[in-house]
Design a protein around this motif. Structure first.
Motif, PDB file in Angstrom:
ATOM      1  N   MET A  89      -1.258   4.582   1.695  1.00  0.00           N
ATOM      2  CA  MET A  89      -0.246   5.336   0.962  1.00  0.00           C
ATOM      3  C   MET A  89       0.215   4.627  -0.313  1.00  0.00           C
ATOM      4  N   MET A  90       0.358   3.325  -0.261  1.00  0.00           N
ATOM      5  CA  MET A  90       0.786   2.604  -1.462  1.00  0.00           C
ATOM      6  C   MET A  90      -0.244   2.769  -2.578  1.00  0.00           C
ATOM      7  N   GLU A  91      -1.519   2.724  -2.236  1.00  0.00           N
ATOM      8  CA  GLU A  91      -2.553   2.928  -3.245  1.00  0.00           C
ATOM      9  C   GLU A  91      -2.593   4.395  -3.685  1.00  0.00           C
ATOM     10  N   ARG A  92      -2.566   5.318  -2.740  1.00  0.00           N
ATOM     11  CA  ARG A  92      -2.645   6.749  -3.046  1.00  0.00           C
ATOM     12  C   ARG A  92      -1.485   7.202  -3.932  1.00  0.00           C
ATOM     13  N   ARG A  93      -0.311   6.632  -3.716  1.00  0.00           N
ATOM     14  CA  ARG A  93       0.873   7.053  -4.469  1.00  0.00           C
ATOM     15  C   ARG A  93       1.083   6.245  -5.748  1.00  0.00           C
ATOM     16  N   GLY A  94       0.118   5.384  -6.095  1.00  0.00           N
ATOM     17  CA  GLY A  94       0.151   4.695  -7.386  1.00  0.00           C
ATOM     18  C   GLY A  94       1.078   3.498  -7.459  1.00  0.00           C
ATOM     19  N   MET A  95       1.305   2.829  -6.335  1.00  0.00           N
ATOM     20  CA  MET A  95       2.226   1.689  -6.343  1.00  0.00           C
ATOM     21  C   MET A  95       1.512   0.346  -6.193  1.00  0.00           C
ATOM     22  N   THR A  96       0.189   0.348  -6.488  1.00  0.00           N
ATOM     23  CA  THR A  96      -0.561  -0.902  -6.460  1.00  0.00           C
ATOM     24  C   THR A  96      -1.105  -1.268  -7.837  1.00  0.00           C
ATOM     25  N   ARG A  97      -0.851  -0.454  -8.825  1.00  0.00           N
ATOM     26  CA  ARG A  97      -1.315  -0.701 -10.185  1.00  0.00           C
ATOM     27  C   ARG A  97      -0.179  -0.461 -11.162  1.00  0.00           C
ATOM     28  N   PRO A  98       0.028  -1.223 -12.189  1.00  0.00           N
ATOM     29  CA  PRO A  98      -0.778  -2.381 -12.560  1.00  0.00           C
ATOM     30  C   PRO A  98      -0.515  -3.607 -11.692  1.00  0.00           C
ATOM     31  N   ARG A  99       0.617  -3.616 -10.950  1.00  0.00           N
ATOM     32  CA  ARG A  99       0.924  -4.713 -10.037  1.00  0.00           C
ATOM     33  C   ARG A  99       1.257  -4.147  -8.672  1.00  0.00           C
ATOM     34  N   CYS A 100       1.113  -4.983  -7.663  1.00  0.00           N
ATOM     35  CA  CYS A 100       1.480  -4.587  -6.306  1.00  0.00           C
ATOM     36  C   CYS A 100       3.003  -4.488  -6.206  1.00  0.00           C
TER      37      CYS A 100
END
Length: 145
Positions: free
Chosen positions: A55-66
């Protein structure tokens, strides 16, 4: 000349709808949409590390930083929006537009990171959350705790 008349009518219609409260300004909607993207997963059960990582990746919270920490709320949007009807309490920033309620959540905490990979640990619970609300009608715009 006809184009100017059409633009004037369009502007007048938009201002009328804004005045009637049928259209909210875009800043309120974008903040509400961001809240939904970052914190609401009504259909998911959550609770696992795999859930958080996905979910963190799918919702865009791993880019540009974690992102270090995030909470997903697993109740339906009506229940979440209804928290805005609870009595006002003071937010962490000192504003008085926060409201509290108890919901089912998954807290995702960053446990490891590499240049291309953020890893999260999950903790599922039912707990009190504090949500900042804005607009008319009030909608959640920020998860304060």
């Amino acid at each position: 000349m006809a184009l100017l008349k059409n633009l004037s009518l369009l502007l007048l219609s938009l201002l009328t709808l804004l005045g009637l409260g049928l259209v909210q300004p875009s800043y309120g909607q974008s903040t509400y949409q961001r809240f939904l993207r970052e914190h609401v997963d009504s259909t998911g059960k959550g609770g696992t590390d795999l859930y958080c990582n996905t979910m963190m990746e799918r919702r865009g919270m791993t880019r540009p930083r974690c992102k270090q920490f995030n909470t997903f709320i697993h109740d339906n949007i009506g229940t979440i929006n209804n928290i805005c009807n609870a009595p006002n309490i003071r937010c962490k920033n000192g504003n008085n537009n926060c409201h509290a309620g108890v919901v089912r959540v998954t807290d995702c905490r960053l446990t490891a990171r590499s240049p291309q990979n953020c890893r999260y640990g999950a903790r599922a619970s039912s707990r009190r959350v504090v949500i900042a609300c804005e607009g008319n009608p009030l909608v959640p715009v920020h998860l304060d705790s």
